[in-house]
Motif scaffolding. Structure first.
Motif, PDB file in Angstrom:
ATOM      1  N   GLN A   1     -45.985  33.687  80.881  1.00  0.00           N
ATOM      2  CA  GLN A   1     -46.334  33.798  82.293  1.00  0.00           C
ATOM      3  C   GLN A   1     -47.337  34.946  82.448  1.00  0.00           C
ATOM      4  OE1 GLN A   1     -42.550  34.219  84.353  1.00  0.00           O
ATOM      5  NE2 GLN A   1     -42.597  32.059  84.886  1.00  0.00           N
ATOM      6  N   ILE A   2     -48.422  34.689  83.190  1.00  0.00           N
ATOM      7  CA  ILE A   2     -49.445  35.714  83.383  1.00  0.00           C
ATOM      8  C   ILE A   2     -49.775  35.848  84.861  1.00  0.00           C
ATOM      9  CG2 ILE A   2     -50.459  35.376  81.090  1.00  0.00           C
ATOM     10  CD1 ILE A   2     -52.654  33.710  82.399  1.00  0.00           C
ATOM     11  N   ASN A   3     -50.329  37.007  85.196  1.00  0.00           N
ATOM     12  CA  ASN A   3     -50.775  37.276  86.562  1.00  0.00           C
ATOM     13  C   ASN A   3     -52.097  36.536  86.783  1.00  0.00           C
ATOM     14  OD1 ASN A   3     -51.833  38.342  88.938  1.00  0.00           O
ATOM     15  ND2 ASN A   3     -50.982  40.384  88.559  1.00  0.00           N
TER      16      ASN A   3
ATOM     17  N   THR B   1     -55.053  39.086  87.478  1.00  0.00           N
ATOM     18  CA  THR B   1     -55.530  40.017  86.447  1.00  0.00           C
ATOM     19  C   THR B   1     -55.588  39.394  85.051  1.00  0.00           C
ATOM     20  OG1 THR B   1     -53.303  40.834  85.969  1.00  0.00           O
ATOM     21  CG2 THR B   1     -54.527  41.931  87.740  1.00  0.00           C
ATOM     22  N   GLY B   2     -54.854  38.304  84.845  1.00  0.00           N
ATOM     23  CA  GLY B   2     -54.777  37.712  83.512  1.00  0.00           C
ATOM     24  C   GLY B   2     -53.807  38.436  82.605  1.00  0.00           C
ATOM     25  N   HIS B   3     -53.068  39.429  83.144  1.00  0.00           N
ATOM     26  CA  HIS B   3     -52.118  40.194  82.336  1.00  0.00           C
ATOM     27  C   HIS B   3     -50.789  39.458  82.250  1.00  0.00           C
ATOM     28  CE1 HIS B   3     -54.519  43.953  83.758  1.00  0.00           C
ATOM     29  NE2 HIS B   3     -55.135  43.286  82.803  1.00  0.00           N
TER      30      HIS B   3
END
Length: 301
Positions: free
Chosen positions: A36-38, A41-43
């Motif tokens: 799972q990523i933000n 932001t791609g984080h």
């Protein structure tokens, strides 16, 4: 690198005992998995253990187990208290009984494991237990503790080792009557049954897992490779259930549409999937693949 044992202890048949190790017989590590990523932001998303009321993060040493008895009331149980009630099956698989394999309801099967002798000693005792079960042509039933819970395990010979299958308890299996009572009683005519049997005979073959292809895994690989190359994949048409008006006519058409399964050579889906995954694996995997396929250059005289 060999997988780590899920459990180590002793296998016991009456007074015959030997040290054994239990390994998982299946693996999901080859499957594509997602994090799972933000989206902004791609984080990667990280999970934190927080107090449900205060919202503050709680360290592992301050976390204990609790059994919910009311909305906001829990009975706290410590690690020491759980260890005090540890069962003998925590360290020993005690064979309690032997049952015919056909008598085990498939709904009770959970997952398979491999049971092997642990270390250099105990191979003789292990062989005695294994061959006893083999000669009886039955399944040995015992108990083992995994992930702090006691499980029923069925043991049967598999080549030089034993395969252990975890079994569910009766309270874990739902009553089929809750689902089957509303199914209508339908009289199937002999003609329909004969046609249906003919379709089955056309599809009859030997069980061969090499023929199984994970189409979803292939679709995921195609999707990821396309996105890495800046491309998109169009939505595939979904199958629609046809409204069958004449069941006999549908059976006759099915016979002409089906091709015999016997004699077909199995496709190795795993090999195809590995080829498709090369671009996902990165530069290192591509270089190794290139070395294997590169032809040796001739030296000039």
């Amino acid at each position: 690198m060999a997988p780590r044992a899920n459990w180590k202890g002793f296998l016991r048949l009456s007074l015959v005992t030997c040290p054994v190790a239990l390994y998982p017989a299946t693996s999901d590590s080859e499957k594509i998995s997602f994090n799972q990523i933000n989206r902004k932001t791609g984080h990667r998303i990280k999970y934190a253990k927080v107090d449900a009321d205060t919202g503050e993060e709680v360290s592992n040493e301050d976390i204990t187990k609790g059994y919910k008895v009311d909305t906001d009331t829990y009975i706290e149980v410590s690690k020491d208290e759980l260890e005090n009630i540890a069962l003998e099956s925590t360290r020993t698989i005690d064979i309690d009984e032997f049952v015919p394999k056909a008598s085990i309801d498939p709904r009770y099967l959970i997952r398979p494991y491999y049971l092997v002798p642990d270390g250099k000693v105990g191979h003789d005792a292990f062989a005695v237990i294994r061959e006893t079960i083999r000669n009886l042509d039955m399944v040995a039933i015992g108990r083992v503790v995994l992930t702090s819970r006691e499980h029923i395990i069925g043991l049967e010979p598999l080549e030089k080792g034993l395969m252990g299958t975890l079994l569910r308890y009766p309270y874990e299996v739902r009553d089929e009557k809750e689902y089957f009572d509303d199914i209508q009683d339908v009289k199937v005519t002999k003609d329909m049954l004969d046609l249906a049997k003919h379709i089955v005979n056309q599809k009859a073959t030997e069980f061969n897992p090499e023929r199984f292809e994970d189409h979803y895994e292939e679709a995921l690989t195609e999707l990821i490779n396309a996105k890495r190359n800046g491309k998109s994949i169009a939505a595939k048409p979904r199958p629609r259930g046809e409204n069958v008006v004449d069941l006999m006519d549908a059976l006759k058409k099915s016979i002409s549409a089906e091709q015999p399964t016997k004699g077909k050579k199995p496709r190795k889906a795993s090999a195809g999937q590995k080829e498709m995954l090369l671009s996902i694996a990165g530069k290192k995997a591509r270089k190794e693949a290139a070395k294997k396929t590169a032809k040796p250059q001739r030296r000039s005289a």
